[in-house]
Write a protein that holds these residues in place. Sequence first.
Motif, PDB file in Angstrom:
ATOM      1  N   PRO C  39      -0.060  -6.008   5.126  1.00 52.99           N
ATOM      2  CA  PRO C  39       0.360  -4.663   5.533  1.00 52.99           C
ATOM      3  C   PRO C  39       1.849  -4.477   5.279  1.00 52.99           C
ATOM      4  CG  PRO C  39      -0.616  -5.905   7.362  1.00 52.99           C
ATOM      5  CD  PRO C  39      -0.332  -6.855   6.280  1.00 52.99           C
ATOM      6  N   PHE C  40       2.147  -3.730   4.248  1.00 54.79           N
ATOM      7  CA  PHE C  40       3.556  -3.470   3.921  1.00 54.79           C
ATOM      8  C   PHE C  40       3.883  -2.138   4.571  1.00 54.79           C
ATOM      9  CE2 PHE C  40       6.764  -4.959   0.955  1.00 54.79           C
ATOM     10  CZ  PHE C  40       7.601  -3.876   0.821  1.00 54.79           C
ATOM     11  N   ALA C  41       4.049  -2.167   5.877  1.00 57.29           N
ATOM     12  CA  ALA C  41       4.160  -0.905   6.616  1.00 57.29           C
ATOM     13  C   ALA C  41       5.613  -0.523   6.740  1.00 57.29           C
ATOM     14  CB  ALA C  41       3.547  -1.068   7.994  1.00 57.29           C
ATOM     15  N   THR C  42       5.991   0.602   6.223  1.00 55.78           N
ATOM     16  CA  THR C  42       7.380   0.992   6.333  1.00 55.78           C
ATOM     17  C   THR C  42       7.591   2.103   7.343  1.00 55.78           C
ATOM     18  OG1 THR C  42       7.124   2.433   4.449  1.00 55.78           O
ATOM     19  CG2 THR C  42       8.012   0.291   4.034  1.00 55.78           C
ATOM     20  N   SER C  43       6.749   3.126   7.350  1.00 56.10           N
ATOM     21  CA  SER C  43       7.040   4.192   8.315  1.00 56.10           C
ATOM     22  C   SER C  43       5.760   4.704   8.969  1.00 56.10           C
ATOM     23  CB  SER C  43       7.848   5.303   7.678  1.00 56.10           C
ATOM     24  OG  SER C  43       7.140   5.928   6.667  1.00 56.10           O
ATOM     25  N   CYS C  44       5.661   6.012   9.151  1.00 52.71           N
ATOM     26  CA  CYS C  44       4.619   6.584  10.005  1.00 52.71           C
ATOM     27  C   CYS C  44       3.203   6.121   9.654  1.00 52.71           C
ATOM     28  CB  CYS C  44       4.667   8.100   9.987  1.00 52.71           C
ATOM     29  SG  CYS C  44       6.115   8.779   9.204  1.00 52.71           S
ATOM     30  N   ILE C  47       2.111   3.164  11.525  1.00 53.63           N
ATOM     31  CA  ILE C  47       1.605   3.325  12.892  1.00 53.63           C
ATOM     32  C   ILE C  47       0.126   3.706  12.854  1.00 53.63           C
ATOM     33  CG2 ILE C  47       1.963   4.510  15.064  1.00 53.63           C
ATOM     34  CD1 ILE C  47       4.275   2.872  14.386  1.00 53.63           C
ATOM     35  N   GLU C  48      -0.272   4.505  11.860  1.00 56.43           N
ATOM     36  CA  GLU C  48      -1.694   4.801  11.728  1.00 56.43           C
ATOM     37  C   GLU C  48      -2.460   3.550  11.351  1.00 56.43           C
ATOM     38  OE1 GLU C  48      -2.822   6.914  13.272  1.00 56.43           O
ATOM     39  OE2 GLU C  48      -3.166   8.781  12.269  1.00 56.43           O
ATOM     40  N   PHE C  49      -1.808   2.646  10.601  1.00 57.27           N
ATOM     41  CA  PHE C  49      -2.486   1.388  10.300  1.00 57.27           C
ATOM     42  C   PHE C  49      -2.667   0.564  11.558  1.00 57.27           C
ATOM     43  CE2 PHE C  49      -4.065  -2.042   7.986  1.00 57.27           C
ATOM     44  CZ  PHE C  49      -3.469  -3.199   8.432  1.00 57.27           C
ATOM     45  N   MET C  50      -1.644   0.598  12.426  1.00 60.35           N
ATOM     46  CA  MET C  50      -1.791  -0.139  13.693  1.00 60.35           C
ATOM     47  C   MET C  50      -2.945   0.427  14.491  1.00 60.35           C
ATOM     48  SD  MET C  50       2.116  -0.824  14.844  1.00 60.35           S
ATOM     49  CE  MET C  50       1.856  -0.224  16.446  1.00 60.35           C
ATOM     50  N   ALA C  51      -3.125   1.757  14.430  1.00 55.35           N
ATOM     51  CA  ALA C  51      -4.265   2.353  15.118  1.00 55.35           C
ATOM     52  C   ALA C  51      -5.580   1.936  14.454  1.00 55.35           C
ATOM     53  CB  ALA C  51      -4.140   3.870  15.104  1.00 55.35           C
ATOM     54  N   THR C  52      -5.547   1.781  13.120  1.00 58.42           N
ATOM     55  CA  THR C  52      -6.762   1.345  12.434  1.00 58.42           C
ATOM     56  C   THR C  52      -7.099  -0.092  12.806  1.00 58.42           C
ATOM     57  OG1 THR C  52      -5.941   2.630  10.590  1.00 58.42           O
ATOM     58  CG2 THR C  52      -7.864   1.321  10.177  1.00 58.42           C
ATOM     59  N   PRO C  67      -4.526 -10.249   8.860  1.00 56.28           N
ATOM     60  CA  PRO C  67      -3.533  -9.620   7.985  1.00 56.28           C
ATOM     61  C   PRO C  67      -2.468 -10.652   7.674  1.00 56.28           C
ATOM     62  CG  PRO C  67      -3.395  -8.728  10.191  1.00 56.28           C
ATOM     63  CD  PRO C  67      -4.425  -9.785  10.221  1.00 56.28           C
ATOM     64  N   SER C  68      -2.323 -10.946   6.396  1.00 55.18           N
ATOM     65  CA  SER C  68      -1.418 -12.020   6.040  1.00 55.18           C
ATOM     66  C   SER C  68      -0.088 -11.417   5.668  1.00 55.18           C
ATOM     67  CB  SER C  68      -2.013 -12.766   4.856  1.00 55.18           C
ATOM     68  OG  SER C  68      -1.006 -13.237   4.036  1.00 55.18           O
ATOM     69  N   PHE C  69       0.962 -11.847   6.280  1.00 51.67           N
ATOM     70  CA  PHE C  69       2.268 -11.317   5.922  1.00 51.67           C
ATOM     71  C   PHE C  69       2.931 -12.128   4.839  1.00 51.67           C
ATOM     72  CE2 PHE C  69       2.832  -7.819   8.631  1.00 51.67           C
ATOM     73  CZ  PHE C  69       1.975  -8.042   9.688  1.00 51.67           C
ATOM     74  N   SER C  70       2.251 -13.168   4.416  1.00 54.90           N
ATOM     75  CA  SER C  70       2.813 -13.935   3.333  1.00 54.90           C
ATOM     76  C   SER C  70       2.110 -13.520   2.061  1.00 54.90           C
ATOM     77  CB  SER C  70       2.569 -15.421   3.603  1.00 54.90           C
ATOM     78  OG  SER C  70       2.630 -16.135   2.418  1.00 54.90           O
ATOM     79  N   PRO C  71       2.852 -13.092   1.048  1.00 58.58           N
ATOM     80  CA  PRO C  71       2.169 -12.597  -0.154  1.00 58.58           C
ATOM     81  C   PRO C  71       1.335 -13.652  -0.844  1.00 58.58           C
ATOM     82  CG  PRO C  71       4.539 -12.195  -0.288  1.00 58.58           C
ATOM     83  CD  PRO C  71       4.302 -12.965   0.946  1.00 58.58           C
ATOM     84  N   LEU C  77      -2.457  -5.628  -1.273  1.00 57.34           N
ATOM     85  CA  LEU C  77      -1.161  -5.146  -0.814  1.00 57.34           C
ATOM     86  C   LEU C  77      -1.338  -3.707  -0.361  1.00 57.34           C
ATOM     87  CD1 LEU C  77       1.938  -5.504  -0.646  1.00 57.34           C
ATOM     88  CD2 LEU C  77       2.073  -4.741  -2.965  1.00 57.34           C
ATOM     89  N   MET C  78      -1.197  -3.467   0.941  1.00 62.73           N
ATOM     90  CA  MET C  78      -1.351  -2.110   1.436  1.00 62.73           C
ATOM     91  C   MET C  78       0.039  -1.552   1.670  1.00 62.73           C
ATOM     92  SD  MET C  78      -4.347  -2.721   4.208  1.00 62.73           S
ATOM     93  CE  MET C  78      -4.862  -1.040   4.231  1.00 62.73           C
TER      94      MET C  78
END
Lengths: 166, 410, 180
Positions: C39-44, C47-52, C67-71, C77-78
């Motif tokens: 999850p390459f989450a940068t902004s709003c 937060i919807e991904f966190m809800a998902t 969800p792996s934070f290590s590439p 890659l989301m």
Amino acid sequence: MLSNKEVAEELIRVFSDEVSGFEEPFGLLTFHTTRQQIIPVLQHLYNHSYYQVRFLTDLTGIHFPEQKGAEFAVVYHLHSLIHNFRLRIKVFLDKDDVHIPTATNLYSCANWMERETFDFYGIEFDGHPKLIRILNIEEMDYFPMRKEYPLEDPTRDDKIDALFGR
Amino acid sequence: MSDTIEIVPKDKLQPAGAQPELISELTTLNLGPTHPATHGIFQNILQMDGEKIVSGEQTIGYIHRAFEKIAERRPFYQITTLTDRMNYCSSPINNFGWHMTVEKLLQVEVPKRAQYIRVIMMELARIADHIVCNGILGVDSGAFTGFLYVMQKREEIYEMYEQVCGARLTTNMGRIGGMERDLSTEAIRKIREFTKTFPPVLKEFEKLFNRNRIFMDRTIDVGGITAERALDYGFTGPNLRAAGVDYDVRVMNPYSSYEDFEFDIPVGQSGDTYDRFMVRNEEMWQSLRIIEQALDNLPEGPYYADAPEYYLPAKKDVYTSMEALIYHFKIVMGEIDAPVGEVYHAVEGGNGELGFYLVSDGGRAPYRLHFRRPSFIYYQAYPEMCKGLTISDAIIIMSSLNVIAGELDA
Amino acid sequence: MERVKMVEAPEGVSGSGFFATSFDQVIGHARSYSLWPLPFATSCCGIEFMATMGAHYDFSRFGSERPSFSPRQADLLMVMGTIAKKMGPVLKQVYLQMAEPRWVIAVGACASSGGIFDTYSVLQGIDRVIPVDVYVPGCPPRPEQIIDGFMQIQELARNESLRRRNSDEYQQLLASYNID
């Protein structure tokens, strides 16, 4: 309760004609001062035993390309938490002489706010510990918030201005 | 044999048992911009002496979207969508703060019913923001369960937003002059049900964390800041209240009828992570109190101000009445001019004093709009708060500060 | 029991104790139900991904429990949220560290095309720096939309030929982004 009139009279008494342009848009005391006097004014308000204006709410810049001789303005918003009294100070700068002393010795929070103003307008703050760009990329060579630069990316090639009403 | 033995001169003799001088150098650790503690993208370059942090330096701007420059191009009612995306965990507060700034400039008086509805939505947004902050603080310290429990409640808050404005996250709620529609009976029913079902969930969340030995060991005396340093750094909001200063914009400069409600301001003592966590929890209880009071005393009346130059008339009037048609045309085509002036208005956002400095030159778009973003200002104190602590403490401090990247970079 | 939807087995020949099918099908099947996202989450949209990922929309039932934070250990890659020009090189570096087969999903209007931010500092779509497989529009997209985009990635993973990553066409695609 501090009133605008009281504080204005005190400032005129101490700084005579270095502070000017007193007005109260929407109830907030606003005045102008010069680049040489801005730090003494801030210090006077900070050290004042009664007013204790010790909170810097905001520091920002504005570009007025039409006002010749006073193109850039640096605006300080201050707040005295003890008396719930706010005020706004403006300093106007000529575009060929765009520098002003830094407020970081008095307020630590001015550090990034001054960097942001520098990043957007190119206003230099003398004595700032590290005046480099903060929000834009370091290689950028112009100051984007100035009115002469466009909002859109100048290198984009797929959005035709005619279709977007520009 | 004598040429292999080195004779040490007397003044360079070390006493017996002396340790030789160790050459040490600091390691540089790059924390970010993409890091698993998903708080948004900003980078911290830490200088470490073994396990301890000696100093740090932040790089931000990885999500700089030039809001202030965009705002110089958009008419006033289109800037609401920009304010949504600043502190996206509590969008209604940003929206209403902007609307109040414009209403102050236009000198439009919003009726009481609209003000109470705004208060209800802003307090729901504050609860949503604190849910995310405290839940993620739990996740970062290793406790995932509490987060799942309270995120369910956040889904219910989203349902209430949908009843009022139609969107879940980036709400674009309200209009200049009031609200776009009245609270429907379904919305009121959902809010009442929330005030009944949220307290048990919050109590359960508190039971998981408040007296949890591991959580307390990880957060007490970690990342503390004194009240003087906090005020010097421009802290506002829960972070400042945790340090002991009871500065709340809702009480000091009340707006939108906050003076009608009775609520307490929770204040901490030492400004450490545990205090910030507890202050946010307690603020959620106080927000529930405000919502209950507002619902019980919701006054009757119109939900928008009588300002036809700024508030779009109802569609049925546009089709039947001439004045409404003309106003509709003028508002949408942008031929209504705003008064000239400058105004600064602040609201109590989820993170602190969210200020809007608007300079208008009479056109349909602002001449200059500056957002006083609390995250940007208090994040400067982060290296000072992390000094001498370990990486795991640095992560916990970052989550408890609630730095939201959209607000940081704007 | 009728409400449980059974996953269809791929086509093949089955008998007592064996099931013969082609590698493509089995591997595609297995891959599509075990995609590990980054999850390459940068902004709003983050937060919807966190809800998902939360209990209501439950992303992990699609096999993305971790969800792996290590590439290095991620398949998908989301990219969720606005990518500014300052972040572009970082995104490309993360993409390059992923091992083949890798998929990219651009969640949200900002990642797909720059969104509402047509400004000097925002990258107008991540497909200017990395190749993208699925675009999910929305600002932010509802969790159901994100899951729909994810299911399209599952379709792609299921039907992908084993030779695709070595084929000329794919190598040319990477070369057009200056990725060797």
